[in-house]
Motif scaffolding. Sequence first.
Motif, PDB file in Angstrom:
ATOM      1  N   VAL A 182      12.108   9.434  50.872  1.00 41.37           N
ATOM      2  CA  VAL A 182      11.619   8.852  49.622  1.00 41.37           C
ATOM      3  C   VAL A 182      12.728   8.954  48.588  1.00 41.37           C
ATOM      4  O   VAL A 182      13.366  10.003  48.440  1.00 41.37           O
ATOM      5  CB  VAL A 182      10.347   9.568  49.134  1.00 41.37           C
ATOM      6  CG1 VAL A 182       9.921   9.043  47.767  1.00 41.37           C
ATOM      7  CG2 VAL A 182       9.221   9.380  50.137  1.00 41.37           C
ATOM      8  N   GLU A 183      12.950   7.863  47.872  1.00 42.56           N
ATOM      9  CA  GLU A 183      14.051   7.815  46.913  1.00 42.56           C
ATOM     10  C   GLU A 183      13.586   7.158  45.623  1.00 42.56           C
ATOM     11  O   GLU A 183      12.767   6.232  45.642  1.00 42.56           O
ATOM     12  CB  GLU A 183      15.221   7.032  47.504  1.00 42.56           C
ATOM     13  CG  GLU A 183      16.478   7.053  46.657  1.00 42.56           C
ATOM     14  CD  GLU A 183      17.645   6.362  47.336  1.00 42.56           C
ATOM     15  OE1 GLU A 183      18.778   6.515  46.863  1.00 42.56           O
ATOM     16  OE2 GLU A 183      17.413   5.656  48.341  1.00 42.56           O
ATOM     17  N   ALA A 184      14.110   7.643  44.500  1.00 42.67           N
ATOM     18  CA  ALA A 184      13.826   7.057  43.189  1.00 42.67           C
ATOM     19  C   ALA A 184      15.137   6.643  42.539  1.00 42.67           C
ATOM     20  O   ALA A 184      16.068   7.449  42.435  1.00 42.67           O
ATOM     21  CB  ALA A 184      13.092   8.050  42.296  1.00 42.67           C
ATOM     22  N   LEU A 185      15.209   5.399  42.101  1.00 35.31           N
ATOM     23  CA  LEU A 185      16.369   4.895  41.367  1.00 35.31           C
ATOM     24  C   LEU A 185      15.968   4.746  39.908  1.00 35.31           C
ATOM     25  O   LEU A 185      15.013   4.027  39.583  1.00 35.31           O
ATOM     26  CB  LEU A 185      16.827   3.558  41.943  1.00 35.31           C
ATOM     27  CG  LEU A 185      17.291   3.585  43.408  1.00 35.31           C
ATOM     28  CD1 LEU A 185      17.679   2.186  43.869  1.00 35.31           C
ATOM     29  CD2 LEU A 185      18.455   4.557  43.587  1.00 35.31           C
ATOM     30  N   ALA A 186      16.699   5.434  39.016  1.00 36.56           N
ATOM     31  CA  ALA A 186      16.376   5.427  37.586  1.00 36.56           C
ATOM     32  C   ALA A 186      17.324   4.506  36.842  1.00 36.56           C
ATOM     33  O   ALA A 186      18.499   4.363  37.207  1.00 36.56           O
ATOM     34  CB  ALA A 186      16.468   6.841  37.025  1.00 36.56           C
ATOM     35  N   ASP A 187      16.818   3.882  35.766  1.00 38.17           N
ATOM     36  CA  ASP A 187      17.669   2.993  34.971  1.00 38.17           C
ATOM     37  C   ASP A 187      18.323   3.717  33.795  1.00 38.17           C
ATOM     38  O   ASP A 187      18.835   3.080  32.878  1.00 38.17           O
ATOM     39  CB  ASP A 187      16.884   1.770  34.486  1.00 38.17           C
ATOM     40  CG  ASP A 187      15.716   2.127  33.569  1.00 38.17           C
ATOM     41  OD1 ASP A 187      15.594   3.312  33.185  1.00 38.17           O
ATOM     42  OD2 ASP A 187      14.929   1.222  33.241  1.00 38.17           O
ATOM     43  N   SER A 188      18.305   5.057  33.818  1.00 36.57           N
ATOM     44  CA  SER A 188      18.985   5.847  32.796  1.00 36.57           C
ATOM     45  C   SER A 188      20.054   6.710  33.453  1.00 36.57           C
ATOM     46  O   SER A 188      19.769   7.414  34.434  1.00 36.57           O
ATOM     47  CB  SER A 188      17.995   6.752  32.058  1.00 36.57           C
ATOM     48  OG  SER A 188      18.683   7.700  31.254  1.00 36.57           O
ATOM     49  N   PRO A 189      21.286   6.696  32.924  1.00 34.28           N
ATOM     50  CA  PRO A 189      22.334   7.542  33.510  1.00 34.28           C
ATOM     51  C   PRO A 189      22.086   9.031  33.289  1.00 34.28           C
ATOM     52  O   PRO A 189      22.693   9.873  33.961  1.00 34.28           O
ATOM     53  CB  PRO A 189      23.602   7.083  32.788  1.00 34.28           C
ATOM     54  CG  PRO A 189      23.113   6.530  31.481  1.00 34.28           C
ATOM     55  CD  PRO A 189      21.789   5.905  31.777  1.00 34.28           C
ATOM     56  N   ASP A 190      21.196   9.362  32.357  1.00 28.24           N
ATOM     57  CA  ASP A 190      20.916  10.768  32.062  1.00 28.24           C
ATOM     58  C   ASP A 190      19.801  11.341  32.936  1.00 28.24           C
ATOM     59  O   ASP A 190      19.559  12.552  32.912  1.00 28.24           O
ATOM     60  CB  ASP A 190      20.517  10.925  30.589  1.00 28.24           C
ATOM     61  CG  ASP A 190      21.623  10.488  29.645  1.00 28.24           C
ATOM     62  OD1 ASP A 190      22.806  10.741  29.967  1.00 28.24           O
ATOM     63  OD2 ASP A 190      21.311   9.881  28.599  1.00 28.24           O
ATOM     64  N   ALA A 191      19.128  10.479  33.671  1.00 28.66           N
ATOM     65  CA  ALA A 191      17.999  10.937  34.482  1.00 28.66           C
ATOM     66  C   ALA A 191      18.488  11.721  35.695  1.00 28.66           C
ATOM     67  O   ALA A 191      19.599  11.520  36.189  1.00 28.66           O
ATOM     68  CB  ALA A 191      17.161   9.750  34.931  1.00 28.66           C
TER      69      ALA A 191
END
Length: 463
Positions: free
Chosen positions: A276-285
């Motif tokens: 399971v993977e999550a891609l975030a649209d914030s570089p700080d996440a």
Amino acid sequence: MRMSRVGLLSLSLVTLFALGCSGDAGPQGPAGQPGEEGPSADPSISAITPGKAFISRRADVTISGFNTSWTDGASIDFGPGITIVEKKIASPTAIVATIEIDASAAVGPRDVNVTEGDTKVTYAGAFSLDAPLEVSFQGTQAQGSILVGTAKQRDLSTPFDLTYTGDGFFTPIVYTNLAVSGSAGVSGGVDDAQLYGADLTVFTDVTAAAGTADITLASGLPGEEILSPAKGSLQIEARQPTALTPAMILTSTIDQPFATVLYQYTPTSAGKVITVEALADSPDASPRFAVLPASGKFADLITFAAAPTVEAGADPIYFIYWDNTGTSGYSINVSVTEIVPAETEPNNTCGEAQQVASLPAELEAFKLSDKDDQDWLVIDAVEADVGKVIHVVTSPGEAQTDTVVEVLGSDCTTSLGGESEDSDYHEDFTSDPIPAPGKYFIKVTNSTYGYSGALYNVSITIE
């Protein structure tokens, strides 16, 4: 002798006054207003000192009476959850009581009663109980969640025990005499502590009951702990997990610091491994998932990783997204990938080594099933490979699968460079040069540092 005018006037007034007093009595005047009622002579309680105490504590309380005649036969009642440990009749109008207040006692005002014989006196709402601990939270207060808590000790007579191990650099700091507990399905730990404050991480199981929950911080040596409860400090909302399905991308918004999102994966068939993977649209996440089995309990935590890879049996698996940096105001795209394991068992000895069909090879979902398990693979080196090296890289799998790699010659004993350094969980190992064409064996074992994970991937090249 001649009398002055003033003297004559005074004499006349006196004479008139005397004559007026000899007349008939006038009518009776109206009745005056009634005065305030005087104090009752009935026995009563006049004061409770102190007027409040903390739950899960012992306290000395003085009960003052008016027109009482208390003796050793007097009984005292502070209501449910309070036990009278000792009482002392200081005088017929004063009792000193030592009370034990249970951690489960309800906070708020309560009546105090003193009974002797047929006489019972009550001071309504004279005594109050309060929680010694105050806890505030950041995050999603719901089933299947992780929260950041700030605890404040309100009972200044009971500072926290700050005994700890570790240095915070090479080994984590652990407060050995502080422990967090809670209502059913609620647990936690202490991240940092001061004399009258602590930073907590609190976990709510997927199965935790919705509604009000308590948090308790225990301080002291085992068997001598002092409990500081925070009654009703946590409000757990009911929520349903979002279903994860292969080939689907689910978008969620992280709208507050330390927010969580609850997902559930139900296997389509047994014997698969999933990532399971999550891609975030914030570089700080900093995307992370806590993975729980079908029990939904943090006590059974499988792993906590950025892109966890786990074996899927027949039961559901829960994934709780949590960004421990507190970054918020961004979106995530979450996906699940099903992997068919490349490993063929048995491959536990040189004689059972699994043949690698071709190189370079990227083999997924190998498993060290216990601390003594070994995985053997065999490759073929041709004349053109002589003088080259065999490059073996292990990777997650599970982040804490701690592998050791060794390349052996065709006799299964001659080592080409010894074992890998085991300086981290996963290895990047290069063998000594290949001396001759033939079969070469790759042995993957568990680190001597301890068994902490099972799944790994392995990459093999000749360079």
